[in-house]
Design a protein around this motif. Structure first.
Motif, mmCIF file in Angstrom:
data_model
loop_
_atom_site.group_PDB
_atom_site.id
_atom_site.type_symbol
_atom_site.label_atom_id
_atom_site.label_comp_id
_atom_site.label_asym_id
_atom_site.label_seq_id
_atom_site.Cartn_x
_atom_site.Cartn_y
_atom_site.Cartn_z
ATOM 1 N N LYS A 305 0.793 -1.232 0.000
ATOM 2 C CA LYS A 305 0.000 0.000 0.000
ATOM 3 C C LYS A 305 0.827 1.285 0.000
ATOM 4 N N PRO A 306 1.802 1.472 0.895
ATOM 5 C CA PRO A 306 2.552 2.736 0.887
ATOM 6 C C PRO A 306 3.274 2.991 -0.432
ATOM 7 N N VAL A 307 3.855 1.936 -1.006
ATOM 8 C CA VAL A 307 4.543 2.077 -2.293
ATOM 9 C C VAL A 307 3.547 2.478 -3.379
ATOM 10 N N ALA A 308 2.398 1.827 -3.358
ATOM 11 C CA ALA A 308 1.370 2.119 -4.364
ATOM 12 C C ALA A 308 0.892 3.559 -4.283
ATOM 13 N N LEU A 309 0.640 4.045 -3.077
ATOM 14 C CA LEU A 309 0.122 5.405 -2.920
ATOM 15 C C LEU A 309 1.125 6.442 -3.419
ATOM 16 N N ILE A 310 2.413 6.233 -3.139
ATOM 17 C CA ILE A 310 3.421 7.160 -3.653
ATOM 18 C C ILE A 310 3.403 7.171 -5.177
ATOM 19 N N GLY A 311 3.352 5.987 -5.769
ATOM 20 C CA GLY A 311 3.363 5.889 -7.220
ATOM 21 C C GLY A 311 2.140 6.494 -7.873
ATOM 22 N N TYR A 312 0.960 6.151 -7.368
ATOM 23 C CA TYR A 312 -0.276 6.612 -8.003
ATOM 24 C C TYR A 312 -0.504 8.110 -7.804
ATOM 25 N N LEU A 313 -0.278 8.591 -6.594
ATOM 26 C CA LEU A 313 -0.484 10.021 -6.335
ATOM 27 C C LEU A 313 0.536 10.869 -7.088
ATOM 28 N N GLY A 314 1.759 10.365 -7.223
ATOM 29 C CA GLY A 314 2.755 11.103 -7.995
ATOM 30 C C GLY A 314 2.463 11.116 -9.484
ATOM 31 N N SER A 315 1.786 10.073 -9.975
ATOM 32 C CA SER A 315 1.476 9.991 -11.406
ATOM 33 C C SER A 315 0.461 11.046 -11.846
ATOM 34 N N ILE A 316 -0.433 11.414 -10.947
ATOM 35 C CA ILE A 316 -1.543 12.304 -11.333
ATOM 36 C C ILE A 316 -1.053 13.622 -11.929
ATOM 37 N N PRO A 317 -0.230 14.422 -11.222
ATOM 38 C CA PRO A 317 0.161 15.718 -11.803
ATOM 39 C C PRO A 317 1.070 15.593 -13.019
ATOM 40 N N VAL A 318 2.002 14.607 -13.025
ATOM 41 C CA VAL A 318 2.946 14.545 -14.144
ATOM 42 C C VAL A 318 2.258 14.093 -15.428
ATOM 43 N N LEU A 319 1.284 13.201 -15.325
ATOM 44 C CA LEU A 319 0.538 12.807 -16.509
ATOM 45 C C LEU A 319 -0.311 13.960 -17.038
ATOM 46 N N TRP A 320 -0.929 14.668 -16.124
ATOM 47 C CA TRP A 320 -1.783 15.799 -16.501
ATOM 48 C C TRP A 320 -0.975 16.843 -17.274
ATOM 49 N N MET A 321 0.245 17.135 -16.776
ATOM 50 C CA MET A 321 1.074 18.169 -17.413
ATOM 51 C C MET A 321 1.706 17.701 -18.712
ATOM 52 N N LEU A 322 2.002 16.389 -18.815
ATOM 53 C CA LEU A 322 2.696 15.880 -19.995
ATOM 54 C C LEU A 322 1.925 16.165 -21.283
ATOM 55 N N GLY A 323 0.613 15.994 -21.240
ATOM 56 C CA GLY A 323 -0.186 16.174 -22.447
ATOM 57 C C GLY A 323 -0.265 17.602 -22.935
ATOM 58 N N SER A 324 0.103 18.574 -22.089
ATOM 59 C CA SER A 324 -0.030 19.987 -22.470
ATOM 60 C C SER A 324 1.310 20.683 -22.668
ATOM 61 N N VAL A 325 2.409 19.920 -22.749
ATOM 62 C CA VAL A 325 3.723 20.523 -22.997
ATOM 63 C C VAL A 325 3.747 21.137 -24.395
ATOM 64 N N ASP A 326 4.244 22.367 -24.490
ATOM 65 C CA ASP A 326 4.292 23.059 -25.778
ATOM 66 C C ASP A 326 5.267 22.379 -26.730
ATOM 67 N N LYS A 327 4.927 22.368 -28.002
ATOM 68 C CA LYS A 327 5.804 21.808 -29.022
ATOM 69 C C LYS A 327 7.117 22.578 -29.056
ATOM 70 N N GLY A 328 8.216 21.854 -29.075
ATOM 71 C CA GLY A 328 9.522 22.499 -29.081
ATOM 72 C C GLY A 328 10.160 22.606 -27.711
ATOM 73 N N ASN A 329 9.381 22.471 -26.657
ATOM 74 C CA ASN A 329 9.903 22.534 -25.286
ATOM 75 C C ASN A 329 10.402 21.144 -24.893
ATOM 76 N N THR A 330 11.495 20.728 -25.520
ATOM 77 C CA THR A 330 11.981 19.361 -25.342
ATOM 78 C C THR A 330 12.527 19.115 -23.938
ATOM 79 N N GLY A 331 13.036 20.179 -23.282
ATOM 80 C CA GLY A 331 13.539 20.018 -21.920
ATOM 81 C C GLY A 331 12.441 19.610 -20.956
ATOM 82 N N MET A 332 11.322 20.335 -20.994
ATOM 83 C CA MET A 332 10.178 19.998 -20.134
ATOM 84 C C MET A 332 9.587 18.653 -20.532
#
Length: 440
Positions: A305-332
């Protein structure tokens, strides 16, 4: 390698490494299709919806095969089932190089799903037979890194083969991939057995004091005893909570894996070589994330459970932001891909160690096959839904922002499942099985 080992129980590490290598070969076949997917889509004139259907039909067959694989492994042994699985998916992969249309591709994807789907549960059962209880979290976590290592190296390898040997063509690459399949068959035949006891009885290993109760293999039971033993997990509410959690995790993992190359090529305009490098980035980090998750489960928190919660809760913001990265912003883009690789994969080793730690070895193959069969439906549903969420502009451009928001929402559901999941000690569940067997 000597055919007779002084320490029979120490041979388990060789078995684990071979199972790991063979499963990497398994992933070569499926990841090659996903790597070339934007180019296959172009050559066969497929829509995003059809691409989603191709990805999903594979996982439908894969999920169905998981259920039968667990029961077949319990009845006939892990090695025989893995043999057949490798032969089937190797043959189908070679045929992929001559596919001409959508209908043919659908048929091949079903065949590949059935072949590869009969590989996982037998491998987990073999690990359960070879490793003592206290080491299963780390053993399964190491095995789980095969689906981090393979996606990390496959895009680079197959795109390099395509560029340097076939002038950018994708079809001949699938003929080449038949060679690793033949190697996998040899490794299974030469070095793997269902249990230490089997190799000892054949004179290929010598018994020593390190061997625990696992060397005996499953206890022989009557059909009535077997039926009652299945009730240990079928009547366990936590088994279904775990299965839903696995459903969500696989939905996110295979949803992102399916659409990542198309996202990089169509939304960010990367060429074949650049795409191969960026597509590998999340899985390089995934290897270390999986090992860390298994180590935390075995040595620090002693629970999933503790490992799972870290993984799942951390996935939420990074997945959300990944889809909206501007084209050409390869660093982000690269930064978020690395973070996705870490958080999405942190719980992979520990989640698959949950069932072997919870249930007796007599039924763990069946429990793993059923849970993974249902859980793999997440892999079926996710790419299909994502195909409908891709926004296609009037000029043919594609936007994946809604796709990654969907993955973030699924991660939130996984976190909820992990939060309510209860983790009793495995010996409590084993006691129920012993009680049932004594009544029969």
């Amino acid at each position: 390698m000597s055919t007779v080992m002084k320490k029979a129980w120490g041979y388990r590490y060789w078995v684990l490494i071979i199972l790991w290598l063979v499963y990497i070969i398994n992933y070569f076949d499926r990841m090659a299709v996903l790597t070339f997917l934007p180019y296959i889509q172009q050559d066969l004139n497929l829509t995003p919806v059809e691409v989603g259907q191709l990805a999903s039909v594979f996982f439908f067959a894969y999920a169905a095969a998981q259920i039968s694989a667990g029961f077949l492994a319990d009845k006939f042994g892990s090695k025989k089932v893995m043999y057949i699985a490798v032969i089937v998916f190797t043959f189908v992969t070679a045929l992929t190089g001559v596919v001409k249309n959508f209908a043919q591709f659908i048929a091949l994807r079903i065949g590949l799903g059935l072949g590869e789907g009969h590989h996982f549960a037998p491998a987990i059962r073999a690990i359960n037979n070879w490793f003592p209880f206290k080491e299963r979290g780390r053993a399964v976590s190491f095995f789980a890194t095969s689906w981090a290592v393979a996606p990390a190296i496959v895009p680079v390898i197959v795109t390099s083969i395509s560029i340097y040997f076939f002038d950018g063509a994708w079809r001949p690459v699938f003929f080449v991939l038949a060679i690793p399949g033949v190697l996998a068959i040899f490794l299974l035949w030469r070095f793997v057995a269902d249990s230490p006891k089997e190799m000892i009885e054949k004179g290929r290993l010598s018994e020593d004091q390190e061997i625990e109760e696992n060397n005996t293999g499953p206890v022989k039971m009557t059909k009535e005893e077997k039926r009652k033993s299945y009730g240990v997990f079928l009547k366990d509410l936590n088994f279904y909570v775990f299965t839903l959690c696995l459903f969500c995790q696989l939905a996110v993992y295979w949803g992102t894996s399916t659409w990542l190359t198309s996202f990089l090529v169509t939304q960010h305009g990367l060429n074949l070589k650049e795409m191969g490098l960026f597509a590998s980035a999340p899985y390089i980090v995934a290897f270390f994330a999986m090992m860390l998750g298994g180590w935390l489960m075995d040595n620090v928190v002693h629970r999933m459970k503790p490992v799972a919660l870290i993984g799942y809760l951390g996935s939420i913001p990074v997945l959300w932001m990944l889809g909206s990265v501007d084209k050409g912003n390869t660093g982000m883009l690269l930064t978020l891909l690395l973070l996705v690789g870490f958080f999405v994969n942190l719980n992979f080793g520990s989640i698959y160690a949950y069932l072997p730690k919870r249930y007796p070895k007599e039924i763990v193959g069946s429990a793993t096959g059923l849970a993974n069969g249902i859980g793999q439906m997440g892999s079926f549903v996710s790419p299909l839904i994502a195909g409908y969420l891709v926004t296609v502009g009037a000029d043919g451009t594609q936007d994946f922002s809604k796709v990654f928001i969907f993955f973030a929402i699924v991660s939130a559901l996984a976190a909820l499942c992990a939060f309510i999941l209860k983790e009793n000690k495995a010996d409590q569940v084993s006691a129920k099985l012993d009680e049932q067997k004594s009544v029969v």
